[in-house]
Design a protein around this motif. Structure first.
Motif, mmCIF file in Angstrom:
data_model
loop_
_atom_site.group_PDB
_atom_site.id
_atom_site.type_symbol
_atom_site.label_atom_id
_atom_site.label_comp_id
_atom_site.label_asym_id
_atom_site.label_seq_id
_atom_site.Cartn_x
_atom_site.Cartn_y
_atom_site.Cartn_z
ATOM 1 N N ALA A 84 -21.581 4.862 16.540
ATOM 2 C CA ALA A 84 -22.357 5.754 17.407
ATOM 3 C C ALA A 84 -22.291 7.208 16.957
ATOM 4 C CB ALA A 84 -21.851 5.626 18.839
ATOM 5 N N CYS A 85 -21.172 7.624 16.369
ATOM 6 C CA CYS A 85 -21.035 9.023 15.964
ATOM 7 C C CYS A 85 -22.036 9.411 14.883
ATOM 8 C CB CYS A 85 -19.614 9.325 15.521
ATOM 9 S SG CYS A 85 -18.988 8.246 14.219
ATOM 10 N N GLU A 86 -22.536 8.425 14.112
ATOM 11 C CA GLU A 86 -23.525 8.732 13.089
ATOM 12 C C GLU A 86 -24.905 9.015 13.685
ATOM 13 O OE1 GLU A 86 -23.658 5.874 9.956
ATOM 14 O OE2 GLU A 86 -21.485 5.953 9.587
ATOM 15 N N LEU A 87 -25.090 8.686 14.952
ATOM 16 C CA LEU A 87 -26.384 8.880 15.606
ATOM 17 C C LEU A 87 -26.316 9.914 16.724
ATOM 18 C CD1 LEU A 87 -27.447 5.120 15.909
ATOM 19 C CD2 LEU A 87 -28.038 6.753 14.108
ATOM 20 N N ARG A 88 -25.201 10.605 16.840
ATOM 21 C CA ARG A 88 -25.026 11.567 17.926
ATOM 22 C C ARG A 88 -26.112 12.631 17.911
ATOM 23 N NH1 ARG A 88 -19.781 12.713 17.234
ATOM 24 N NH2 ARG A 88 -20.269 14.266 15.664
ATOM 25 N N ASP A 89 -26.759 12.817 19.071
ATOM 26 C CA ASP A 89 -27.816 13.817 19.263
ATOM 27 C C ASP A 89 -29.021 13.604 18.356
ATOM 28 O OD1 ASP A 89 -26.519 15.287 21.320
ATOM 29 O OD2 ASP A 89 -25.276 16.300 19.828
ATOM 30 N N LEU A 90 -29.258 12.362 17.929
ATOM 31 C CA LEU A 90 -30.374 12.070 17.025
ATOM 32 C C LEU A 90 -31.310 11.031 17.619
ATOM 33 C CD1 LEU A 90 -28.504 11.775 13.594
ATOM 34 C CD2 LEU A 90 -29.778 13.745 14.451
ATOM 35 N N ARG A 91 -32.572 11.074 17.180
ATOM 36 C CA ARG A 91 -33.548 9.994 17.362
ATOM 37 C C ARG A 91 -33.956 9.582 15.963
ATOM 38 N NH1 ARG A 91 -31.416 11.997 21.754
ATOM 39 N NH2 ARG A 91 -32.428 11.336 23.692
ATOM 40 N N VAL A 92 -33.687 8.330 15.587
ATOM 41 C CA VAL A 92 -33.921 7.892 14.219
ATOM 42 C C VAL A 92 -34.792 6.647 14.216
ATOM 43 C CG1 VAL A 92 -31.711 8.845 13.451
ATOM 44 C CG2 VAL A 92 -31.868 6.437 14.089
ATOM 45 N N GLU A 93 -35.523 6.460 13.137
ATOM 46 C CA GLU A 93 -36.322 5.258 12.966
ATOM 47 C C GLU A 93 -35.391 4.054 12.793
ATOM 48 O OE1 GLU A 93 -39.608 5.127 13.070
ATOM 49 O OE2 GLU A 93 -40.037 7.281 13.125
ATOM 50 N N LEU A 94 -35.737 2.948 13.439
ATOM 51 C CA LEU A 94 -34.921 1.747 13.303
ATOM 52 C C LEU A 94 -34.889 1.270 11.856
ATOM 53 C CD1 LEU A 94 -33.223 -0.380 14.808
ATOM 54 C CD2 LEU A 94 -35.332 -1.691 15.157
ATOM 55 N N ALA A 95 -35.948 1.556 11.100
ATOM 56 C CA ALA A 95 -35.994 1.163 9.687
ATOM 57 C C ALA A 95 -34.945 1.894 8.850
ATOM 58 C CB ALA A 95 -37.379 1.412 9.120
ATOM 59 N N ASP A 96 -34.372 2.979 9.374
ATOM 60 C CA ASP A 96 -33.275 3.654 8.675
ATOM 61 C C ASP A 96 -31.959 2.894 8.846
ATOM 62 O OD1 ASP A 96 -34.995 5.659 7.876
ATOM 63 O OD2 ASP A 96 -34.458 7.015 9.508
ATOM 64 N N LEU A 97 -31.928 1.956 9.795
ATOM 65 C CA LEU A 97 -30.705 1.223 10.096
ATOM 66 C C LEU A 97 -30.800 -0.254 9.730
ATOM 67 C CD1 LEU A 97 -30.074 2.683 13.684
ATOM 68 C CD2 LEU A 97 -29.306 3.616 11.506
ATOM 69 N N TRP A 98 -31.983 -0.839 9.864
ATOM 70 C CA TRP A 98 -32.212 -2.250 9.585
ATOM 71 C C TRP A 98 -33.184 -2.381 8.428
ATOM 72 C CZ3 TRP A 98 -33.231 -4.836 15.039
ATOM 73 C CH2 TRP A 98 -32.107 -4.652 15.843
ATOM 74 N N PRO A 99 -33.251 -3.543 7.789
ATOM 75 C CA PRO A 99 -34.200 -3.737 6.691
ATOM 76 C C PRO A 99 -35.639 -3.421 7.125
ATOM 77 C CG PRO A 99 -32.637 -5.543 6.773
ATOM 78 C CD PRO A 99 -32.388 -4.734 8.001
ATOM 79 N N ALA A 100 -36.357 -2.678 6.277
ATOM 80 C CA ALA A 100 -37.701 -2.233 6.629
ATOM 81 C C ALA A 100 -38.639 -3.395 6.919
ATOM 82 C CB ALA A 100 -38.264 -1.366 5.507
ATOM 83 N N SER A 101 -38.508 -4.499 6.174
ATOM 84 C CA SER A 101 -39.397 -5.640 6.387
ATOM 85 C C SER A 101 -39.180 -6.249 7.768
ATOM 86 C CB SER A 101 -39.177 -6.691 5.296
ATOM 87 O OG SER A 101 -37.824 -7.142 5.293
#
Length: 233
Positions: A84-101
């Motif tokens: 969770a600390c890597e995402l603190r105060d962020l909104r990120v695309e799920l494709a940055d965390l899971w395989p894009a396909s």
């Protein structure tokens, strides 16, 4: 209009709103609550990390639909596969965390659903079925701090050293136990104040030194006064 209800995912809620809609023109801040959200918005899947301050959504030139699954504190990292600390105060695309396909397939599925909220909830439930559940100790930690237990006493009760507690709290909640306790105390204070409890009594019952301490903490975490948050400002 913002609509929220209990989720089929244990302890979570699902919600929806159309940002920028004439029927819901007021943009309200999203306040720190120790939670993380899986989000969908018209062709995008995102993750909202744990906040340490108020997040104010920005409306575009046209109304935009949003749906979300808000996970209880400490549960999303096991589901998402990232601390969770890597995402603190962020909104990120799920494709940055899971395989894009995989994300493209899931996005198309939610986009095509008659009910994006239910489809997004299904994504969370299916993912959870393939992952180890969050450590029950984390739920005990969040419950203890949410009830106002001191950090040191909570560490002793859980059989953890203070440093170990801090490290595990960062990974599970996005910040250390003292910050988590502060965020959860804010949520307790808001709940009491919304029930009509006076600000002075709210301060006492939530463990603030006094009403001025409550006011400072609310302003620092929420960016507004308690009265403004309750629509009294």
């Amino acid at each position: 209009m913002y609509v929220e209800q209990a989720s089929r995912f244990p302890g979570a809620v699902v919600w929806s709103r159309t940002l920028g809609s004439p029927d819901d023109p007021v943009i309200r801040p999203v306040l720190p609550d120790g939670c993380m959200d899986l989000l969908w918005s018209e062709g995008r899947l995102l993750v909202a990390g744990p906040d340490t301050h108020a997040y104010v959504p920005v409306a575009g030139e046209r109304p935009v639909r949003w749906a979300g699954v808000r996970f209880p504190p400490g549960t999303a990292p096991a589901l998402l596969g990232v601390p969770a600390c890597e995402l603190r105060d962020l909104r990120v695309e799920l494709a940055d965390l899971w395989p894009a396909s995989e994300v493209r397939r899931l996005t198309a599925r939610v986009d095509a659903a008659a009910d994006p909220v239910a489809a997004l909830e299904d994504v969370a439930l299916e993912r959870a079925a393939d992952r180890d559940p969050a450590d029950p100790l984390l739920r005990r930690l969040a419950a203890a701090l949410g009830a106002g237990r001191p950090v040191a006493a909570t560490a002793d009760e859980l059989g953890l050293g203070v440093r170990q507690l801090h490290r595990r709290s960062l990974a599970a909640f996005g910040y250390g136990p003292k910050t988590l306790a502060r965020v959860l105390r804010l949520q307790r204070a808001l709940a009491l104040a919304r029930e009509g409890v006076t600000f002075a009594e709210t301060a006492v019952r939530c463990g603030y030194a006094d009403q001025a301490h409550l006011a400072r903490d609310v302003r620092e975490l929420a960016g507004q006064t308690l009265g403004e948050l309750l629509g009294r400002g």
